[in-house]
Design a protein around this motif. Structure first.
Motif, PDB file in Angstrom:
ATOM      1  N   SER A  33      -5.200  -0.039  -8.622  1.00  0.00           N
ATOM      2  CA  SER A  33      -6.162   1.334  -8.505  1.00  0.00           C
ATOM      3  C   SER A  33      -7.275   1.096  -7.842  1.00  0.00           C
ATOM      4  O   SER A  33      -8.147   1.892  -7.282  1.00  0.00           O
ATOM      5  CB  SER A  33      -6.093   1.874  -9.827  1.00  0.00           C
ATOM      6  N   ARG A  34      -8.237  -0.054  -7.942  1.00  0.00           N
ATOM      7  CA  ARG A  34      -9.379  -0.481  -7.673  1.00  0.00           C
ATOM      8  C   ARG A  34      -9.442  -0.502  -6.009  1.00  0.00           C
ATOM      9  O   ARG A  34     -10.627  -0.584  -5.702  1.00  0.00           O
ATOM     10  CB  ARG A  34     -10.024  -1.651  -8.178  1.00  0.00           C
ATOM     11  N   ASN A  36      -8.339   1.353  -4.069  1.00  0.00           N
ATOM     12  CA  ASN A  36      -8.225   2.854  -3.451  1.00  0.00           C
ATOM     13  C   ASN A  36      -7.151   3.012  -2.549  1.00  0.00           C
ATOM     14  O   ASN A  36      -7.177   3.844  -1.576  1.00  0.00           O
ATOM     15  CB  ASN A  36      -9.579   3.103  -2.594  1.00  0.00           C
TER      16      ASN A  36
END
Length: 284
Positions: A33-34, A36
């Motif tokens: 998720s980091r 993006n």
């Protein structure tokens, strides 16, 4: 739940394995998720869900036997995963590799090295996540094909569009179909689902060929429709809508459409056909 029940569960190895698996999956989804990258995160989330489903379906038949050496080896791999993960802040190739390493470590902890053959389906699913999207671009210029397909869709529905290479030009704006928007992620995601489908359900030789081809075609054309929509939004000067369908949750909507169309194909043309054939055999 009473303290006695807690102690009972704590003494069961399978509950420890479940807790470790949940922790590793949560860690990898957090790392994904980091970056993006919504497509990569969605693919990883979906594939881990598929792996969990496959394990759940055969949990009663699994042999949970692991020796001291195998357990130590599995714990060592997990420790290395945690150590490497602590130093990752953005995109890293390790994010693609870690699901397979986690699956291997969990399998070794649960059943030893010899028992890994019980999890061959799940390991294939996790190994598929390692494939980089850029690999497709080595064999075929997907961006150019997507631009041509999107231009055809726009022309077919009545828009005055001119294609120049990977550029789509409308009267009031233009877009560039670069590699990230060419549909590579969507193709890999649906191709992975096709592999999972073939692993889970019995199919004929022809169906094993047709299913992956259909997956690629569906993903490609649904993404082409998305690119056509983006071109129209640029022409209409709708930057917020463009951002939503390009990088926001709108891109996930098209991914869901691809999965739904592919799922309907598998149901109506393969599973339903097999069900009818089985009924005919029973009646005869």
């Amino acid at each position: 739940m009473t303290e006695t029940n807690w102690l009972k569960y704590a003494q069961e190895p399978k509950y420890w394995l479940l807790a470790i698996a949940a922790g590793l999956i949560s860690l990898q989804l957090t790392l994904a998720s980091r970056t993006n990258d919504i497509d990569s995160f969605g693919t990883m989330f979906m594939f881990w869900g598929i792996v969990a489903f496959l394990i759940w379906e055969k949990q009663e038949n699994l042999k949970l036997e692991s020796g001291i050496f195998a357990s130590f080896f599995g714990i060592t791999i997990i420790a290395l995963i945690l150590l490497k993960s602590s130093s990752i802040s953005g995109y890293d190739v390790f994010i693609r590799i870690s699901p397979l390493l986690s699956g291997l470590s969990l399998g070794i902890l649960a059943s030893g090295i010899k028992g890994l053959k019980q999890y061959w389906q799940e390991l294939i699913v996790l190994a598929y996540l390692i494939i980089p999207p850029g690999l497709i671009g080595v064999f075929v210029d997907v961006s150019l094909l997507t631009a041509k397909s999107s231009a055809f869709i726009l022309h077919y529905v009545g828009f005055n569009v001119i294609r120049q290479g990977i550029y789509l030009r409308l009267p009031n704006g233009s877009i560039e179909v670069y590699h990230g928007c060419s549909g590579v992620h969507a193709i890999l995601q649906l191709l992975g689902l096709a592999i999972v489908f073939l692993l889970m359900f019995p199919t004929t030789r022809n169906q094993k060929i047709i299913v992956p081809i259909v997956a690629v075609i569906v993903a490609f054309f649904v993404n082409s429709a998305r690119i056509a929509l983006l071109a129209v939004l640029v022409s209409l000067s709708q930057p917020e809508a463009f951002k939503y369908w390009h990088q926001g949750n709108g891109s996930v909507v098209f991914s869901m459409i691809s999965v739904a169309v592919f799922g309907l194909f598998c149901w109506f043309f393969i599973l339903r056909e097999q069900e009818q054939q089985n009924k005919e055999k029973q009646n005869s």
